[in-house]
Design a protein around this motif. Structure first.
Motif, PDB file in Angstrom:
ATOM      1  N   VAL A 472       0.841  -1.201   0.000  1.00 60.26           N
ATOM      2  CA  VAL A 472       0.000   0.000   0.000  1.00 60.26           C
ATOM      3  C   VAL A 472       0.871   1.244   0.000  1.00 60.26           C
ATOM      4  CG1 VAL A 472      -1.889   1.217   1.142  1.00 60.26           C
ATOM      5  CG2 VAL A 472      -1.673  -1.265   1.397  1.00 60.26           C
ATOM      6  N   LYS A 473       0.476   2.209  -0.830  1.00 55.13           N
ATOM      7  CA  LYS A 473       1.041   3.557  -0.777  1.00 55.13           C
ATOM      8  C   LYS A 473      -0.137   4.512  -0.679  1.00 55.13           C
ATOM      9  CE  LYS A 473       5.294   2.730  -3.428  1.00 55.13           C
ATOM     10  NZ  LYS A 473       6.054   3.105  -4.645  1.00 55.13           N
ATOM     11  N   SER A 474      -0.051   5.463   0.259  1.00 59.70           N
ATOM     12  CA  SER A 474      -1.178   6.356   0.437  1.00 59.70           C
ATOM     13  C   SER A 474      -0.735   7.682   1.020  1.00 59.70           C
ATOM     14  CB  SER A 474      -2.221   5.709   1.366  1.00 59.70           C
ATOM     15  OG  SER A 474      -3.384   6.502   1.436  1.00 59.70           O
ATOM     16  N   LYS A 475      -1.486   8.720   0.670  1.00 61.89           N
ATOM     17  CA  LYS A 475      -1.250  10.043   1.226  1.00 61.89           C
ATOM     18  C   LYS A 475      -2.600  10.625   1.613  1.00 61.89           C
ATOM     19  CE  LYS A 475       1.626  14.106   0.532  1.00 61.89           C
ATOM     20  NZ  LYS A 475       2.542  14.829  -0.381  1.00 61.89           N
ATOM     21  N   LEU A 476      -2.687  11.104   2.824  1.00 61.06           N
ATOM     22  CA  LEU A 476      -3.944  11.596   3.352  1.00 61.06           C
ATOM     23  C   LEU A 476      -4.521  12.707   2.471  1.00 61.06           C
ATOM     24  CD1 LEU A 476      -5.582  10.755   5.808  1.00 61.06           C
ATOM     25  CD2 LEU A 476      -4.570  12.652   7.083  1.00 61.06           C
ATOM     26  N   TYR A 477      -5.819  12.562   2.138  1.00 60.83           N
ATOM     27  CA  TYR A 477      -6.596  13.509   1.326  1.00 60.83           C
ATOM     28  C   TYR A 477      -6.174  13.546  -0.148  1.00 60.83           C
ATOM     29  CZ  TYR A 477      -7.501  15.084   6.072  1.00 60.83           C
ATOM     30  OH  TYR A 477      -7.818  15.115   7.411  1.00 60.83           O
ATOM     31  N   GLU A 478      -5.253  12.661  -0.552  1.00 61.04           N
ATOM     32  CA  GLU A 478      -4.837  12.635  -1.964  1.00 61.04           C
ATOM     33  C   GLU A 478      -5.159  11.315  -2.655  1.00 61.04           C
ATOM     34  OE1 GLU A 478      -0.871  13.873  -2.719  1.00 61.04           O
ATOM     35  OE2 GLU A 478      -1.053  15.742  -1.559  1.00 61.04           O
ATOM     36  N   GLY A 479      -5.198  10.220  -1.902  1.00 58.01           N
ATOM     37  CA  GLY A 479      -5.547   8.936  -2.506  1.00 58.01           C
ATOM     38  C   GLY A 479      -4.628   7.806  -2.088  1.00 58.01           C
ATOM     39  N   SER A 480      -4.976   6.623  -2.558  1.00 55.17           N
ATOM     40  CA  SER A 480      -4.242   5.403  -2.181  1.00 55.17           C
ATOM     41  C   SER A 480      -3.997   4.533  -3.404  1.00 55.17           C
ATOM     42  CB  SER A 480      -5.029   4.595  -1.141  1.00 55.17           C
ATOM     43  OG  SER A 480      -5.332   5.382  -0.013  1.00 55.17           O
ATOM     44  N   THR A 481      -2.938   3.722  -3.327  1.00 58.83           N
ATOM     45  CA  THR A 481      -2.636   2.733  -4.369  1.00 58.83           C
ATOM     46  C   THR A 481      -2.369   1.397  -3.690  1.00 58.83           C
ATOM     47  OG1 THR A 481      -1.660   4.414  -5.812  1.00 58.83           O
ATOM     48  CG2 THR A 481      -1.122   2.101  -6.268  1.00 58.83           C
ATOM     49  N   PHE A 482      -3.211   0.414  -3.972  1.00 55.42           N
ATOM     50  CA  PHE A 482      -3.030  -0.954  -3.477  1.00 55.42           C
ATOM     51  C   PHE A 482      -2.461  -1.781  -4.627  1.00 55.42           C
ATOM     52  CE2 PHE A 482      -5.853   0.774  -0.413  1.00 55.42           C
ATOM     53  CZ  PHE A 482      -5.708   0.036   0.745  1.00 55.42           C
ATOM     54  N   THR A 483      -1.303  -2.400  -4.393  1.00 52.53           N
ATOM     55  CA  THR A 483      -0.636  -3.179  -5.448  1.00 52.53           C
ATOM     56  C   THR A 483      -0.599  -4.653  -5.053  1.00 52.53           C
ATOM     57  OG1 THR A 483       0.758  -1.282  -5.986  1.00 52.53           O
ATOM     58  CG2 THR A 483       1.453  -3.431  -6.818  1.00 52.53           C
ATOM     59  N   VAL A 484      -1.254  -5.466  -5.872  1.00 47.77           N
ATOM     60  CA  VAL A 484      -1.312  -6.918  -5.652  1.00 47.77           C
ATOM     61  C   VAL A 484      -0.346  -7.591  -6.608  1.00 47.77           C
ATOM     62  CG1 VAL A 484      -2.758  -8.968  -5.941  1.00 47.77           C
ATOM     63  CG2 VAL A 484      -3.680  -6.920  -4.826  1.00 47.77           C
ATOM     64  N   GLN A 485       0.416  -8.563  -6.095  1.00 51.17           N
ATOM     65  CA  GLN A 485       1.309  -9.359  -6.955  1.00 51.17           C
ATOM     66  C   GLN A 485       0.937 -10.834  -6.818  1.00 51.17           C
ATOM     67  OE1 GLN A 485       5.335  -7.192  -8.041  1.00 51.17           O
ATOM     68  NE2 GLN A 485       5.510  -8.301  -6.127  1.00 51.17           N
ATOM     69  N   LEU A 486       0.702 -11.461  -7.959  1.00 48.97           N
ATOM     70  CA  LEU A 486       0.358 -12.886  -7.989  1.00 48.97           C
ATOM     71  C   LEU A 486       1.317 -13.613  -8.922  1.00 48.97           C
ATOM     72  CD1 LEU A 486      -3.496 -12.490  -8.115  1.00 48.97           C
ATOM     73  CD2 LEU A 486      -2.289 -13.851  -6.401  1.00 48.97           C
ATOM     74  N   PRO A 487       1.783 -14.814  -8.528  1.00 53.56           N
ATOM     75  CA  PRO A 487       2.750 -15.545  -9.371  1.00 53.56           C
ATOM     76  C   PRO A 487       2.138 -15.968 -10.693  1.00 53.56           C
ATOM     77  CG  PRO A 487       1.984 -16.928  -7.563  1.00 53.56           C
ATOM     78  CD  PRO A 487       1.432 -15.558  -7.306  1.00 53.56           C
ATOM     79  N   SER A 488       2.891 -15.743 -11.765  1.00 57.04           N
ATOM     80  CA  SER A 488       2.419 -16.178 -13.084  1.00 57.04           C
ATOM     81  C   SER A 488       2.532 -17.690 -13.181  1.00 57.04           C
ATOM     82  CB  SER A 488       3.237 -15.510 -14.193  1.00 57.04           C
ATOM     83  OG  SER A 488       4.601 -15.854 -14.079  1.00 57.04           O
TER      84      SER A 488
END
Length: 501
Positions: A472-488
Motif C-alpha cells: 500500500v502507498k497512500s497520502k492523506l486527502y490525496e488517494g491510495s494505491t493498493f498493489t497486488v502481486q500474484l505468481p504467473s
C-alpha cells in the motif's frame, strides 16, 4: 589401499546363520548411538589397538566417535569403512525406496543438537588409517549399520538392521517408508558369532585385497573385568542420552505450550473484538428504538431515527456476513487448491458490475488489463473476491467526482494488479493497521464509512495462500494505491512448492 567385495553379503544374515543366534531387540537409534559411544569409551580407556569394521551413518554425530577413537589410540588402529557407492545409483537404479547409505541418521533422533554441526554427505571420513570398502548401490548391507571390533584381547559386534516392510496405511493410503519401520539391534561379545561374520567377510573379499590375517581367531569371550566395564559404560551412556532426549522433549513441549497459550490469547482477543463490534450497532439500534417511543417526536426526527435503525441493521448484517466468510476462509484455506486464471477473464466483469455505483457518485472508473498477460496462480475463486474487495474500497473511500483506475502488468515472475484512487487516503501511522481484523478508516471528522473491517484481512489471507502479496502507498486527502502481486503460471508459487515437498 582399497578393499572390494567379490560378492554381496549381509552381516545380519551372517549373524542369524549361526547356531542359537543372539536375539535382536527392537530399539531406538538413540540406544544404538549410546552402545557405539560406550564401546569407543572402553577402547580408549583400555588403549586397545583394534581393527574396526564399520558402516555407520555419515552424519558428524556418528563419525566423530571414530575420529575420537583413532585420535586417542593413533597409528596402531585400523578402520575399514563400508560405504555405498552412490555414483552408480543413478545408472543401475539404486536400491529403490531405500534411499541413503544407512538405516539411521541424525533426523531419526533428537540428539543432533549435541553435535555442533552435521553433514548429510555420504562421503567417507578422512582418517589417517582408514580403508574404504566400496559396496554396490543395491547391496544387502544398505539396510544395515554396524561396528565390529577385532583385537586379540577383545572382540565385539554392534549391529542394526532395518527389515524391508512396505504396506499401505488403510486410513491415509500412504506407504510406510523405512524411517518408521522397527530397528533391530544386536549387541554381542560372543567369539563364535563375530568369527562367523569375519569369515563371511573374508570369503566375500577379493583374494588380492584381503586385509584379514589368516591366523586371526576371535577370543571366545572377553575378560570378565572388560565386560563389567563395558556394561557400566553402556548404562552411563544410555543415561546421558536419555537425559539429552528428555531435555529436547521438554524444550519442545514448552515451545508447544507457549504456542498454545499464544493461540488462546489471540482467540480471546478475537472474541473480545467480535463482541465489541457486535455490541456497537446494537447499542445504536436500542437508542433509536427508545427515541422512537417518544410521544413528542416530530416526523423529521422520526425519519432520522428510522434511518439510523436501517443503517445499523445493515452494519450488523455486514459484520456477521464478514465474520462468517472469514471463519469459513480460515477453516478451508489450507486445503483449497490453486487454479490457473487469467485477469482478463475476471477484472472486466467485476469493473462493469461497479460502473453504476461509480456513475452514481460521479466517479470516473477505468481499467487496463492486456489480454496477452500470462495466467496467474490463485486460490480457487479467490481472484474475483480480491478484485471485488479492493475495488469496493476504492469507490467507497473516493469522494464524488473522483477517479479510480485498475491496471495490470507484468513485473518479473509476477503479474501486478494495481488499484489506484483519488480518495481520502490513509494516514501514514494507520497503514500498518489496515489489514487487522475489524479495522475501519475514519476521517478527521470521525465519519464512519461502515463495513465490517474484514475485507482487507480476507484479501491478505487469500494472497498469502496463493503465494502472492499486497502493498500500500497512500497520502492523506490525496488517494491510495493498493498493489497486488500474484505468481504467473510460468513460476511455481511457494504454496505449490510446499505441497509438492
Amino acid at each position: 589401499m582399497n578393499v572390494s567385495l567379490a560378492k554381496d553379503l549381509s552381516v545380519y544374515q551372517l549373524v542369524m546363520g549361526v547356531q542359537a543366534p543372539p536375539k535382536p531387540l527392537s530399539l531406538s537409534p538413540a540406544t544404538l548411538l549410546s552402545l557405539v559411544r560406550a564401546q569407543i569409551d572402553l577402547l580408549i580407556e583400555q588403549q586397545i589397538a583394534a581393527t574396526l569394521w564399520v558402516k555407520l551413518p555419515p552424519e558428524k554425530i556418528w563419525q566423530s566417535e571414530l575420529a575420537r577413537y583413532q585420535s586417542s589410540v593413533g597409528a596402531s588402529s585400523l578402520i575399514y569403512t563400508c560405504q555405498i557407492d552412490e555414483s552408480e545409483k543413478g545408472r543401475d537404479g539404486g536400491a529403490g525406496e531405500d534411499e541413503g547409505a544407512g538405516v539411521v541418521g541424525e533426523e531419526n533422533t533428537p540428539l543432533s543438537s549435541s553435535s555442533p554441526s552435521s553433514s548429510s554427505s555420504s562421503s567417507s571420513p578422512s582418517f589417517p588409517h582408514h580403508v574404504p570398502v566400496h559396496l554396490s548401490p543395491d547391496s544387502q548391507m544398505r539396510r544395515e549399520n554396524f561396528l565390529m571390533v577385532l583385537s586379540p584381547q577383545f572382540c565385539s559386534l554392534i549391529l542394526a538392521h532395518r527389515p524391508l516392510k512396505k504396506r499401505k496405511n488403510k486410513t491415509s493410503g500412504k506407504v510406510n517408508t523405512n524411517k518408521n519401520q522397527p530397528l533391530l539391534i544386536i549387541n554381542t561379545l560372543e567369539g563364535r558369532v563375530i568369527q562367523q561374520v569375519l569369515d563371511g567377510i573374508e570369503q566375500a573379499i577379493t583374494p588380492e585385497s584381503s586385509p584379514i590375517p589368516v591366523d586371526f581367531i576371535c577370543p571366545v569371550a572377553p575378560q570378565a573385568a572388560l565386560m563389567n566395564q563395558l556394561f557400566a559404560k553402556q548404562l552411563l551412556r544410555q543415561d546421558e542420552i536419555n537425559r539429552q532426549i528428555s531435555a529436547v522433549r521438554t524444550t519442545r513441549l514448552q515451545q508447544q505450550n507457549q504456542e498454545l497459550q499464544n493461540k488462546e490469547q489471540l482467540k480471546d482477543e478475537y472474541l473480545k473484538n467480535v463482541c465489541q463490534e457486535l455490541r456497537t450497532p446494537l447499542t445504536h439500534m436500542k437508542t433509536a428504538l427508545s427515541l422512537l417511543n417518544s410521544p413528542n417526536l416530530k416526523p423529521p426526527q422520526r425519519q432520522r431515527y428510522l434511518q439510523m435503525l436501517n443503517t445499523q441493521c445493515d452494519q450488523q448484517n455486514s459484520l456477521i456476513t464478514g465474520l462468517l466468510e472469514l471463519v469459513q476462509l480460515e477453516r478451508n484455506l489450507e486445503g483449497t487448491a490453486l487454479e490457473s486464471v487469467r485477469l482478463s477473464d475476471i477484472v472486466p466483469g467485476v469493473v462493469s458490475t461497479y460502473q453504476p455505483l461509480a456513475q452514481e457518485k460521479g466517479i470516473m472508473l477505468a481499467y487496463t488489463v492486456p489480454t496477452e498477460l500470462p495466467s496467474i496462480w490463485c486460490v480457487s475463486g479467490g481472484l474475483r473476491q480480491i478484485v471485488i474487495n479492493l475495488l469496493h474500497n476504492s469507490i467507497k473511500f473516493t469522494p464524488n467526482g473522483g477517479e479510480v483506475w485498475v491496471r495490470a502488468r507484468i513485473q518479473g515472475d509476477y503479474v501486478q494488479l494495481e488499484f489506484r484512487d483519488t480518495g481520502i487516503g490513509i494516514a501514514e501511522s494507520e497503514i500498518s493497521k489496515i489489514f487487522d481484523r475489524f479495522y475501519r478508516v475514519r476521517t478527521a471528522a470521525n465519519e464512519d464509512y461502515g463495513g465490517a473491517g474484514l475485507g482487507l484481512t480476507i484479501v491478505q489471507q487469500l494472497l498469502v495462500r496463493s503465494g502472492g502479496s499486497i502493498s500500500v502507498k497512500s497520502k492523506l486527502y490525496e488517494g491510495s494505491t493498493f498493489t497486488v502481486q500474484l505468481p504467473s503460471v510460468g513460476d511455481t508459487p511457494k504454496a505449490i512448492a510446499i505441497e509438492n515437498d
